[in-house]
Design an enzyme around this catalytic site. Structure first.
Site, short mmCIF file in Angstrom:
data_model
loop_
_atom_site.label_atom_id
_atom_site.label_comp_id
_atom_site.label_asym_id
_atom_site.label_seq_id
_atom_site.Cartn_x
_atom_site.Cartn_y
_atom_site.Cartn_z
N ARG A 85 0.74 -1.20 -0.07
CA ARG A 85 0.31 0.09 -0.01
C ARG A 85 0.92 1.28 -0.09
O ARG A 85 0.30 2.26 0.62
CB ARG A 85 -1.12 -0.04 1.17
CG ARG A 85 -2.19 -0.94 1.22
CD ARG A 85 -3.27 -0.71 0.06
NE ARG A 85 -4.04 -1.78 -0.01
CZ ARG A 85 -5.19 -1.64 0.79
NH1 ARG A 85 -5.67 -0.61 1.68
NH2 ARG A 85 -6.25 -2.68 0.50
N ARG B 67 -5.91 11.60 -7.45
CA ARG B 67 -6.85 10.60 -7.35
C ARG B 67 -8.31 11.13 -7.46
O ARG B 67 -9.31 10.38 -8.05
CB ARG B 67 -6.79 9.88 -6.05
CG ARG B 67 -7.84 9.25 -5.52
CD ARG B 67 -7.83 7.65 -5.93
NE ARG B 67 -8.52 7.03 -5.08
CZ ARG B 67 -10.07 6.81 -5.46
NH1 ARG B 67 -10.47 7.79 -6.30
NH2 ARG B 67 -10.86 6.22 -4.61
N ASP C 128 -6.27 -3.51 -7.98
CA ASP C 128 -6.66 -4.02 -6.65
C ASP C 128 -7.12 -5.38 -6.73
O ASP C 128 -7.22 -5.66 -8.03
CB ASP C 128 -8.02 -3.23 -6.43
CG ASP C 128 -8.52 -3.37 -4.77
OD1 ASP C 128 -8.09 -2.87 -4.00
OD2 ASP C 128 -9.35 -4.22 -4.57
N TYR D 284 -14.67 -11.62 -0.03
CA TYR D 284 -15.49 -10.52 -0.35
C TYR D 284 -16.65 -10.72 -1.07
O TYR D 284 -17.75 -10.27 -0.92
CB TYR D 284 -14.63 -9.54 -1.19
CG TYR D 284 -13.59 -8.76 -0.30
CD1 TYR D 284 -14.04 -7.74 0.40
CD2 TYR D 284 -12.41 -9.08 -0.51
CE1 TYR D 284 -13.08 -7.25 1.34
CE2 TYR D 284 -11.18 -8.29 0.42
CZ TYR D 284 -11.83 -7.37 1.08
OH TYR D 284 -10.72 -6.96 1.97
O1 CP3 Z 1 0.16 -1.53 -2.71
C1 CP3 Z 1 0.04 -0.55 -3.09
O2 CP3 Z 1 0.19 0.54 -2.89
C2 CP3 Z 1 -0.71 -1.02 -4.66
C3 CP3 Z 1 -2.21 -0.91 -4.72
C4 CP3 Z 1 -3.10 -1.75 -3.92
C5 CP3 Z 1 -4.71 -1.36 -3.71
N1 CP3 Z 1 -5.19 -2.43 -3.26
C6 CP3 Z 1 -4.98 0.27 -4.07
C7 CP3 Z 1 -6.23 0.44 -3.19
C8 CP3 Z 1 -3.06 -3.17 -3.42
C9 CP3 Z 1 -1.61 -4.01 -3.55
C10 CP3 Z 1 -4.40 -3.59 -3.09
C11 CP3 Z 1 -4.49 -4.78 -2.79
C12 CP3 Z 1 -5.78 -5.25 -1.83
N2 CP3 Z 1 -6.97 -4.64 -1.95
C13 CP3 Z 1 -5.68 -6.11 -0.98
C14 CP3 Z 1 -4.56 -6.68 -0.39
C15 CP3 Z 1 -3.45 -6.14 0.43
C16 CP3 Z 1 -3.91 -5.75 1.80
O3 CP3 Z 1 -4.01 -4.69 2.14
O4 CP3 Z 1 -4.18 -6.77 2.59
C17 CP3 Z 1 -7.02 -6.10 -0.31
C18 CP3 Z 1 -7.55 -6.78 1.03
C19 CP3 Z 1 -7.73 -5.31 -0.99
C20 CP3 Z 1 -9.26 -4.84 -1.00
C21 CP3 Z 1 -9.28 -3.29 -0.56
N3 CP3 Z 1 -9.33 -2.34 -1.70
C22 CP3 Z 1 -9.50 -2.78 0.91
C23 CP3 Z 1 -9.53 -3.56 1.79
C24 CP3 Z 1 -9.44 -1.41 0.33
C25 CP3 Z 1 -9.44 -0.40 1.57
C26 CP3 Z 1 -10.59 0.35 1.80
C27 CP3 Z 1 -10.39 1.77 2.50
O5 CP3 Z 1 -10.67 2.92 1.79
O6 CP3 Z 1 -9.93 1.51 3.63
C28 CP3 Z 1 -9.34 -1.23 -1.01
C29 CP3 Z 1 -9.08 0.13 -1.57
C30 CP3 Z 1 -7.88 0.39 -2.01
N4 CP3 Z 1 -7.02 -0.52 -2.96
C31 CP3 Z 1 -7.23 1.98 -1.77
C32 CP3 Z 1 -6.00 1.77 -2.46
C33 CP3 Z 1 -4.90 2.62 -2.70
C34 CP3 Z 1 -7.70 2.99 -1.01
C35 CP3 Z 1 -8.90 3.74 -1.21
C36 CP3 Z 1 -8.92 4.75 -2.47
O7 CP3 Z 1 -7.90 5.46 -2.61
O8 CP3 Z 1 -9.97 4.75 -2.86
#
Ligand code: CP3
Length: 352
Positions: A26, A39, A75, A153
């Site tokens: 992340r 974004r 994602d 999910y």
């Molecule tokens: O690591 C990185 O910087 C690359 C980008 C990345 C994202 N998601 C972008 C994202 C990666 C590697 C993921 C993987 C991901 N997505 C996982 C596995 C990694 C982990 O953290 O265990 C999981 C479980 C997800 C599902 C998911 N997507 C979650 C739990 C969330 C967070 C929700 C929140 O807002 O708290 C997302 C959204 C997400 N994916 C964000 C990012 C940067 C944040 C929200 C946004 O910017 O809109």
């Protein structure tokens, strides 16, 4: 003459890196003001679908922190979204399914992924990022979700703490569960293969929520499909990392998946993890919350991770899970600099 390998790839291949490689799960995300500026407010899935934005966001942490790897801005729900399962990512909450997976009939909602048609933007993003990166310095990591975590999910309909629906399905109808995992394994294989074919140089399978399973559950309900993903992706010839959270009791099983590197969360010190995993390079495992501690505490915790990581055959420094949204980027920069300055010295001293 062959060109020098990046520190990240050196560790994956069991050779001595010029510096201890470091990147952060992340790292491309909300903790960076330049990310928030770019974004805007739409769905993250729209940002991911726009190669100019996705490539830029992927590169932002490389520029700011000097990390040794970039992780593709994408994602784990991108493939299921792309085939029309009906899923979105709600800011502050995570992936939410319009109509969750509840029965055999829902298998028809999961067709195979055709990368060129379904995710051309991902392929384009990977190409753009690779064009910008110095391959001898910075490695581009592609990724997907492991079947269990993606299934959680789809079945729960959103993030869950108790995984009650998933556990009811896997124990109540194991045949359907295994079919679902098989379909999701194929999606992850296609998704990662497309990224590697476009230029990603390593891959990580995120089984973020595997820690919700007991070892017998993991072995029966998650490991078989994860092992198949690892085995089929082996043909791509790039290093494969397997990561999950809360997996202390699962590490020895995860090491049998075919992964080349095992990611460890912050709950198990890396020297202890190594006794469970065996002869594998490890990735991890600074507690992301410690980035909020005073600098001297953060520095000592970083050194401790480096010393303990020195007991493994190779160590890629990372956090034990993703960067927390409120993290001060300067704290992460300090960690990167310290790992680069002292990593090899501390690891060597710990071994002798
Ligand atoms: O690591 C990185 O910087 C690359 C980008 C990345 C994202 N998601 C972008 C994202 C990666 C590697 C993921 C993987 C991901 N997505 C996982 C596995 C990694 C982990 O953290 O265990 C999981 C479980 C997800 C599902 C998911 N997507 C979650 C739990 C969330 C967070 C929700 C929140 O807002 O708290 C997302 C959204 C997400 N994916 C964000 C990012 C940067 C944040 C929200 C946004 O910017 O809109």
């Amino acid at each position: 003459m062959s060109s020098p390998k990046s520190p990240f790839l050196s560790v994956c291949e069991g050779s001595q890196p010029s510096q201890t490689p470091v990147w952060f799960m992340r790292q491309a995300g909300r903790s960076l003001p330049e990310y928030r500026a770019l974004r805007g407010s739409g769905s993250i899935l729209d940002a991911i679908a726009t190669p100019e934005i996705a490539a830029e966001v992927t590169l932002q942490p490389v520029r700011r922190y000097g990390v040794d790897a970039a992780i593709l801005f994408s994602d784990i729900v991108v493939p299921v979204h792309a085939i029309g399962f009906g899923i979105d990512v709600i800011p502050g909450r995570g992936p939410v399914a319009e109509t969750p997976f509840t029965s055999r009939a829902d298998l028809t909602r999961l067709r195979p992924l055709a990368p060129e048609e379904d995710i051309p933007h991902v392929i384009e993003t990977v190409r753009r990022v690779r064009d910008e990166l110095d391959e001898n310095a910075t490695t581009l990591i592609g990724f997907a979700g492991a079947p269990f975590t993606v299934a959680s999910y789809l079945v729960e309909g959103g993030p869950s703490r108790t995984f009650t629906k998933v556990k009811a399905l896997m124990h109540g109808d194991p045949d359907l569960w295994h079919e679902l995992c098989d379909v999701l394994a194929d999606l992850s294989i296609a998704f990662i293969s497309a990224q590697v074919n476009a230029g990603a140089q390593a891959l990580q399978l995120f089984d973020s929520w595997a820690g919700a399973l007991s070892p017998p559950e993991y072995e029966r309900f998650a490991l078989p499909s994860t092992t198949r993903v690892m085995s089929e992706l082996g043909a791509l010839g790039v290093p494969r990392i397997l990561f999950g959270v809360g997996t202390g009791e699962l590490l020895s099983l995860m090491a049998t998946s075919g992964a080349d590197v095992v990611g460890v969360d912050w709950r198990v010190p890396l020297d202890v993890a190594t006794t469970r995993i065996g002869n594998f390079p490890v990735q991890g495992n600074l507690d992301p919350a410690l980035c909020f501690a005073p600098t001297d505490v953060l520095e000592e915790a970083t050194r401790d991770v480096l010393r303990r990581g020195g007991h493994a055959p190779g160590h890629i420094f990372n956090l034990g899970h993703g960067v927390l949204p409120e993290t001060d980027p300067d704290s992460l920069k300090r960690v990167v600099d310290l790992v680069h300055e002292e990593g090899q010295i501390l690891a060597k001293a710990a071994r002798s």
